[in-house]
Scaffold this active site. Structure first.
Site, PDB file in Angstrom:
ATOM      1  N   GLU A   1      57.202   9.014  -5.422  1.00  0.00           N
ATOM      2  CA  GLU A   1      56.886   7.832  -6.223  1.00  0.00           C
ATOM      3  C   GLU A   1      57.001   8.177  -7.703  1.00  0.00           C
ATOM      4  OE1 GLU A   1      53.424   5.567  -5.061  1.00  0.00           O
ATOM      5  OE2 GLU A   1      53.547   6.406  -3.049  1.00  0.00           O
TER       6      GLU A   1
ATOM      7  N   ASN B   1      56.182   9.013 -11.436  1.00  0.00           N
ATOM      8  CA  ASN B   1      55.112   9.739 -12.117  1.00  0.00           C
ATOM      9  C   ASN B   1      54.419   8.743 -13.049  1.00  0.00           C
ATOM     10  OD1 ASN B   1      53.469  11.289 -13.736  1.00  0.00           O
ATOM     11  ND2 ASN B   1      55.032  12.818 -14.201  1.00  0.00           N
TER      12      ASN B   1
ATOM     13  N   HIS C   1      54.441   4.949   3.389  1.00  0.00           N
ATOM     14  CA  HIS C   1      53.398   5.808   3.948  1.00  0.00           C
ATOM     15  C   HIS C   1      52.163   4.997   4.333  1.00  0.00           C
ATOM     16  CE1 HIS C   1      50.971   5.520   0.282  1.00  0.00           C
ATOM     17  NE2 HIS C   1      52.100   5.690  -0.394  1.00  0.00           N
TER      18      HIS C   1
END
Length: 124
Positions: free
Chosen positions: A80, A82, A9
């Protein structure tokens, strides 16, 4: 032949501030949207027939900036890790770089407080 393109991203404000995001659903910054638009030129040239993104808004915004005429499949499994208490607007003491670096050698043995342990990859 199957070609797989993997794209991370675009940048978020938390990336700029070196804050850990993990599962926190942080939007792209203006610079992250620009990064995604720039990357989109390359992605469009590859003429992908499928797209897959995580359920995090930053991945969906990144994909939208590519300018493709595709609807991506959204996967929770692509989120992704935690990072539990390490995810915060202001990094807590346990998330200081020196502590993260010291944990990097054995991530499965030392998961983030209230976070998910790292899974070990096994050959298929």
């Amino acid at each position: 032949m199957i070609r797989i393109l993997l794209v991370r991203h675009g940048e978020t404000e938390w990336n700029k501030a070196h804050r850990l995001q993990g599962h926190s659903d942080i939007e792209l910054s203006d610079s992250g949207a620009l990064q995604a638009r720039t990357t989109g030129a390359f992605i469009r040239a590859q003429q992908p027939s499928q797209a897959h993104v995580s359920s995090l808004v930053r991945t969906q915004q990144t994909f939208a900036e590519f300018g493709l005429d595709l609807t991506p499949r959204i996967w929770d499994e692509l989120r992704e890790q935690n990072l539990g208490e390490w995810e915060a607007p202001t990094p807590p003491r346990s998330a200081t770089p020196s502590r993260r670096t010291s944990r990097a050698g054995a991530p499965a043995a030392t998961p983030p407080p209230a976070g998910r342990p790292t899974r070990r990859c096994r050959p298929g």
